[in-house]
Design a protein around this motif. Structure first.
Motif, mmCIF file in Angstrom:
data_model
loop_
_atom_site.group_PDB
_atom_site.id
_atom_site.type_symbol
_atom_site.label_atom_id
_atom_site.label_comp_id
_atom_site.label_asym_id
_atom_site.label_seq_id
_atom_site.Cartn_x
_atom_site.Cartn_y
_atom_site.Cartn_z
ATOM 1 N N THR A 188 -25.875 -4.242 -56.940
ATOM 2 C CA THR A 188 -24.864 -4.027 -57.984
ATOM 3 C C THR A 188 -23.490 -4.425 -57.456
ATOM 4 O OG1 THR A 188 -24.336 -1.770 -57.297
ATOM 5 C CG2 THR A 188 -26.169 -2.039 -58.860
ATOM 6 N N SER A 189 -22.574 -4.628 -58.364
ATOM 7 C CA SER A 189 -21.207 -4.944 -57.940
ATOM 8 C C SER A 189 -20.622 -3.776 -57.154
ATOM 9 C CB SER A 189 -20.329 -5.285 -59.143
ATOM 10 O OG SER A 189 -20.282 -4.206 -60.053
ATOM 11 N N LEU A 190 -20.962 -2.553 -57.526
ATOM 12 C CA LEU A 190 -20.491 -1.384 -56.793
ATOM 13 C C LEU A 190 -20.963 -1.459 -55.346
ATOM 14 C CD1 LEU A 190 -20.347 2.254 -57.952
ATOM 15 C CD2 LEU A 190 -21.439 1.730 -55.803
ATOM 16 N N GLN A 191 -22.237 -1.747 -55.142
ATOM 17 C CA GLN A 191 -22.781 -1.848 -53.784
ATOM 18 C C GLN A 191 -22.090 -2.957 -53.005
ATOM 19 O OE1 GLN A 191 -26.977 -2.660 -53.613
ATOM 20 N NE2 GLN A 191 -27.029 -2.640 -51.393
ATOM 21 N N ARG A 192 -21.941 -4.107 -53.619
ATOM 22 C CA ARG A 192 -21.302 -5.228 -52.929
ATOM 23 C C ARG A 192 -19.855 -4.921 -52.576
ATOM 24 N NH1 ARG A 192 -24.357 -7.739 -56.927
ATOM 25 N NH2 ARG A 192 -22.523 -8.108 -58.226
ATOM 26 N N ASP A 193 -19.138 -4.256 -53.483
ATOM 27 C CA ASP A 193 -17.742 -3.909 -53.203
ATOM 28 C C ASP A 193 -17.635 -2.947 -52.025
ATOM 29 O OD1 ASP A 193 -16.809 -5.537 -55.208
ATOM 30 O OD2 ASP A 193 -16.514 -3.902 -56.656
ATOM 31 N N ILE A 194 -18.464 -1.922 -51.989
ATOM 32 C CA ILE A 194 -18.408 -0.962 -50.884
ATOM 33 C C ILE A 194 -18.760 -1.638 -49.569
ATOM 34 C CG2 ILE A 194 -19.469 1.113 -49.903
ATOM 35 C CD1 ILE A 194 -19.524 2.260 -52.756
ATOM 36 N N VAL A 195 -19.794 -2.470 -49.569
ATOM 37 C CA VAL A 195 -20.180 -3.193 -48.348
ATOM 38 C C VAL A 195 -19.048 -4.107 -47.888
ATOM 39 C CG1 VAL A 195 -21.736 -4.978 -47.457
ATOM 40 C CG2 VAL A 195 -22.663 -3.042 -48.716
ATOM 41 N N ASP A 196 -18.357 -4.726 -48.836
ATOM 42 C CA ASP A 196 -17.267 -5.649 -48.502
ATOM 43 C C ASP A 196 -15.933 -4.943 -48.249
ATOM 44 O OD1 ASP A 196 -19.046 -7.745 -48.790
ATOM 45 O OD2 ASP A 196 -18.380 -8.263 -50.822
ATOM 46 N N GLY A 197 -15.913 -3.613 -48.338
ATOM 47 C CA GLY A 197 -14.677 -2.875 -48.101
ATOM 48 C C GLY A 197 -13.663 -2.974 -49.221
ATOM 49 N N LYS A 198 -14.131 -3.293 -50.420
ATOM 50 C CA LYS A 198 -13.247 -3.422 -51.580
ATOM 51 C C LYS A 198 -13.300 -2.146 -52.414
ATOM 52 C CE LYS A 198 -14.209 -8.359 -52.096
ATOM 53 N NZ LYS A 198 -14.822 -9.355 -53.003
ATOM 54 N N PRO A 199 -12.277 -1.893 -53.217
ATOM 55 C CA PRO A 199 -12.355 -0.775 -54.155
ATOM 56 C C PRO A 199 -13.527 -1.011 -55.113
ATOM 57 C CG PRO A 199 -10.111 -1.604 -54.009
ATOM 58 C CD PRO A 199 -10.982 -2.581 -53.276
ATOM 59 N N SER A 200 -14.234 0.037 -55.417
ATOM 60 C CA SER A 200 -15.406 -0.104 -56.284
ATOM 61 C C SER A 200 -15.229 0.672 -57.584
ATOM 62 C CB SER A 200 -16.653 0.419 -55.559
ATOM 63 O OG SER A 200 -16.636 1.840 -55.537
ATOM 64 N N GLU A 201 -16.270 0.643 -58.390
ATOM 65 C CA GLU A 201 -16.288 1.377 -59.657
ATOM 66 C C GLU A 201 -16.884 2.767 -59.496
ATOM 67 O OE1 GLU A 201 -18.340 -1.396 -59.242
ATOM 68 O OE2 GLU A 201 -17.625 -2.967 -60.543
ATOM 69 N N LEU A 202 -16.964 3.278 -58.277
ATOM 70 C CA LEU A 202 -17.606 4.564 -58.016
ATOM 71 C C LEU A 202 -17.054 5.683 -58.891
ATOM 72 C CD1 LEU A 202 -19.618 6.215 -56.328
ATOM 73 C CD2 LEU A 202 -17.789 6.542 -54.645
ATOM 74 N N GLU A 203 -15.736 5.735 -59.020
ATOM 75 C CA GLU A 203 -15.125 6.789 -59.837
ATOM 76 C C GLU A 203 -15.518 6.664 -61.307
ATOM 77 O OE1 GLU A 203 -13.538 9.454 -58.908
ATOM 78 O OE2 GLU A 203 -13.421 8.894 -56.800
ATOM 79 N N TYR A 204 -15.760 5.431 -61.750
ATOM 80 C CA TYR A 204 -16.048 5.189 -63.166
ATOM 81 C C TYR A 204 -17.531 5.257 -63.480
ATOM 82 C CZ TYR A 204 -11.360 3.566 -62.471
ATOM 83 O OH TYR A 204 -10.037 3.496 -62.107
ATOM 84 N N TRP A 205 -18.382 5.156 -62.482
ATOM 85 C CA TRP A 205 -19.824 5.263 -62.688
ATOM 86 C C TRP A 205 -20.267 6.678 -62.372
ATOM 87 C CZ3 TRP A 205 -22.991 0.531 -60.603
ATOM 88 C CH2 TRP A 205 -22.550 -0.638 -61.213
ATOM 89 N N ASN A 206 -20.575 6.936 -61.143
ATOM 90 C CA ASN A 206 -21.079 8.245 -60.747
ATOM 91 C C ASN A 206 -20.027 9.330 -60.863
ATOM 92 O OD1 ASN A 206 -22.541 6.061 -58.864
ATOM 93 N ND2 ASN A 206 -23.975 7.629 -59.550
ATOM 94 N N GLY A 207 -18.794 9.011 -60.499
ATOM 95 C CA GLY A 207 -17.727 10.006 -60.599
ATOM 96 C C GLY A 207 -17.541 10.506 -62.019
ATOM 97 N N ALA A 208 -17.613 9.614 -62.979
ATOM 98 C CA ALA A 208 -17.461 10.010 -64.381
ATOM 99 C C ALA A 208 -18.601 10.923 -64.815
ATOM 100 C CB ALA A 208 -17.404 8.777 -65.280
ATOM 101 N N VAL A 209 -19.815 10.612 -64.423
ATOM 102 C CA VAL A 209 -20.953 11.468 -64.782
ATOM 103 C C VAL A 209 -20.762 12.851 -64.170
ATOM 104 C CG1 VAL A 209 -23.445 11.815 -64.601
ATOM 105 C CG2 VAL A 209 -22.555 9.540 -65.093
ATOM 106 N N VAL A 210 -20.338 12.904 -62.912
ATOM 107 C CA VAL A 210 -20.119 14.188 -62.237
ATOM 108 C C VAL A 210 -19.032 14.991 -62.958
ATOM 109 C CG1 VAL A 210 -19.288 15.265 -60.101
ATOM 110 C CG2 VAL A 210 -20.949 13.385 -59.997
#
Length: 93
Positions: free
Chosen positions: A36-58
């Protein structure tokens, strides 16, 4: 998927009863080595959509009194990885 579905239902979002099964069928059709783009961003050290995907559900689950343990685990595990790059801000307490 079930957790996101439960959160959506708790907020009266109109979803088909079959949406989880249909979405899982689609996901199962994807290449096993896909990312996923989220996975690629985290691996590449870039800001990801984590807050908008899993963070939003939480966040929404907590607001509605719905449990989302899988999303909680994923969010906090990935937040540590993303925080290592000093580019993430946590909005979930």
């Amino acid at each position: 998927m079930q957790e996101a579905f439960a959160v959506a239902r708790s907020r009266e979002v109109a979803l088909a009863d079959t949406i989880v099964a249909e979405t899982m069928t689609f996901i199962d059709s994807l290449a096993a080595d896909g990312t996923t783009s989220l996975q690629r961003d985290i691996v590449d050290g870039k800001p990801s959509e984590l807050e908008y995907w899993n963070g939003a559900v939480v966040r929404l689950a907590r607001e509605q009194g719905v449990t989302a343990p899988t999303h909680e685990f994923i969010y906090h595990a990935l937040l540590q990885a993303e925080s290592a790059t000093n580019r993430s801000i946590s909005y979930v307490g």
